[in-house]
Structure formats: C-alpha cells, structure tokens
Design a protein around this motif. Structure first.
Motif: not given
Length: 311
Positions: A105-121
């Motif tokens: 069935p193929g591999n479901r694509p892994r969703r890359l986690p959305k990280a904030l920049s250090v400045e945004a944090v």
C-alpha cells in the motif's frame, strides 16, 4: 470455482464489514468510495471479474491514484481496501488466488513537525503580561512546555508537590507521567523554574481559593485544574499577542524543544529520553527537520550552491 462479478462481490464484502465485523458507517463509506474507484478502473480495462485481475493491474491502480494527485495517505488506504477485498474473495472461495497479497500500500508520508524558530518562541513567552495573575499562569505554562518538552497533558497534570523539591534542588529533575503511565525525569531549566516560582508566589494564591481545593499546579480562573483545551486557548492568545502567523498548539512547543536541542548538537537518543518516546524511530523524524534546515541555509548562503545558474 466460479468467479463473481465485481459489483456483486463488492456488495457482499461491504455487507460482511457491516454485519460480521461491525465497522462504523463512516469506515464502510470510505471502503465503498475506494472500491468504487477500483471497479471503475477495472471496468476501464475491460475487467469484469476478479479472477481476471493481476498484481500488475492493482499496482497500476495505485499509480493512477497518485497521478491524479490523490494524497498518499488516501492512496494507501485505497490499496488496503483492494487488498482486503481480494483476501475476502479468496476466503469465500470466489477466486483461486489472492493476487493482491504482495502489493504494497506504500508508506504514508511522515508529517514533519512544525517547529517555531527560537525568536518566535521568545516572542511567545514575552507576550505574557506577568503583572497579572493570568499572565503569570500563562508564562509558567509556556515555559514548562518549552523547557521540558512535555506533552500538554503531562504539564496540566502536574501538582504543586511535584515542583517543590525540584525548585529547591534543580538537579533532582521534574517527574513527568506520560502515555501508559510511563514515568520519566527531565531537567527543569532556570527560566521555567523562575516562571513557576513567580506563579506559585504571586499568582496561584489569587485563584486557589475560588473553587474546590485542588493540588493542581496550574489553575484556571475558577480555581480548578487547567485543562488541555484551556492550555490550547492560552497558546492561541499568546500567538496573537506575539504577532505569529503559524498555526499553534501546545504541541508546537514540544516540537520546538526537540528541534532546537538537535540543532544545538544534542544526541537523538538523549532527545528520545527527554520526549518519552518508546522508540528512537519516532524521535528521528526531528532529524529530518534539522537536515532540511541545513539544506536551506546551504542553498541560501553557499556561493557554489545550485541556484539554477550554469556550472
């Protein structure tokens, strides 16, 4: 062994899912859509009976779905539906062989986690008005989420007593209880410790007497334990104040915690322990994020990076 026409077979299979396996209406509807695509595809190839279908046909069906820009997860689900149909037909004695068994069935694509920049944090954390009780609570929550990498449920479940020993001796570490009641101990950074201390001294007493007495560390305005839904709302308000356009949730700070550690040179297995992942494979998705960041920096900064010019 006679072969069944596709329409009859699909109808019998859907009935089997509903009656014998008791699947939900939504699941059966998804199977019906996927198998309708499959029977239409086979009809277009002049195939009216399952006994005429080969593994190549099924692979071509999967390729056509991909070519039609169907999401990879949807393609994988459709192929699983087809495989299950063929398995059912074999079990019922309606075909002599299961030609779909080895079609991936193929591999479901892994969703890359959305990280904030250090400045945004930093902007998110500084947006909390610590002259108010709510601002003290919000700052403590956000500092704990980012400083420990804890899940929002783990942070909201903390009690005051969980922090007293750690604040007195930071080397003890903070005990978090994760999925399956699995415990882990994580360091408590100085920024988070100061934010928690400020909340305990100047903020929590203002709300603690408003409701039923609770040992909870983080409270809502009624004096009860802060819920995960309320923590999500805290993130939304803080993001709006900070002028951030990213889609935010408490998990954004957990993702940022992991990504920033790896960017800073932390070993992936150390990050695995801090996040409480049972397998390092789960943690390794964050290495894809940092690798992509490195590629972006290279493409934008290196004089010999490929930018469409001649070599």
């Amino acid at each position: 062994m006679s072969a069944s026409r596709l329409e009859d077979l699909v109808a019998d299979y859907l009935s089997h899912l509903a009656v014998e396996r008791g699947l939900s209406g939504n699941t059966i509807a998804a199977y019906r859509r996927d198998l309708a695509r499959y029977t239409d595809f086979l009809a277009g190839r002049g195939l009216e009976e399952l006994s005429q279908v080969s593994a190549v046909d099924i692979s071509e069906f999967s390729r056509q779905l991909t070519d039609n820009h169907l999401a990879q997860a949807s393609v994988a689900r459709a192929v699983v539906a087809v495989r299950n149909l063929h398995s059912f037909a074999l079990a019922e004695g309606r075909v002599a062989a299961d030609v779909a068994h080895d079609v991936s069935p193929g591999n479901r694509p892994r969703r890359l986690p959305k990280a904030l920049s250090v400045e945004a944090v930093e902007a998110l954390l500084k947006s909390c008005d610590t002259t108010t009780t709510e601002g003290l609570r919000d700052r403590a929550l956000l500092e704990l989420l980012y400083g420990t990498g804890g899940r929002v449920s783990e942070i909201c479940d903390l009690d005051v007593d969980d922090l007293h020993g750690v604040l007195a001796d930071p080397q003890i570490g903070l005990r978090l209880v994760g999925k399956g009641n699995k415990e882990r101990v994580v360091p408590l950074g100085s920024y988070a410790a100061r934010a928690v201390t400020a909340w305990l001294v100047r903020g929590r007493p203002q709300w603690a007497g408003r409701g039923v007495v609770t040992p909870a560390l983080l409270l809502n305005q009624r004096g009860g334990r802060l819920s995960r839904q309320s923590a999500w709302a805290v993130m939304q308000r803080a993001g709006k104040r900070a002028g951030l356009t990213e889609k935010l949730s408490p998990h954004s700070l957990r993702h940022s915690f992991a990504t920033h550690l790896l960017d800073g040179g932390a070993d992936v297995r150390v990050v695995q322990e801090l996040l409480g992942h049972s397998s390092v494979t789960t943690t390794q998705i964050y290495t894809l994020v940092t690798a992509e960041h490195l590629r972006e920096v290279y493409r934008s900064a290196h004089p010999r990076a490929l930018r469409g010019g001649s070599s």
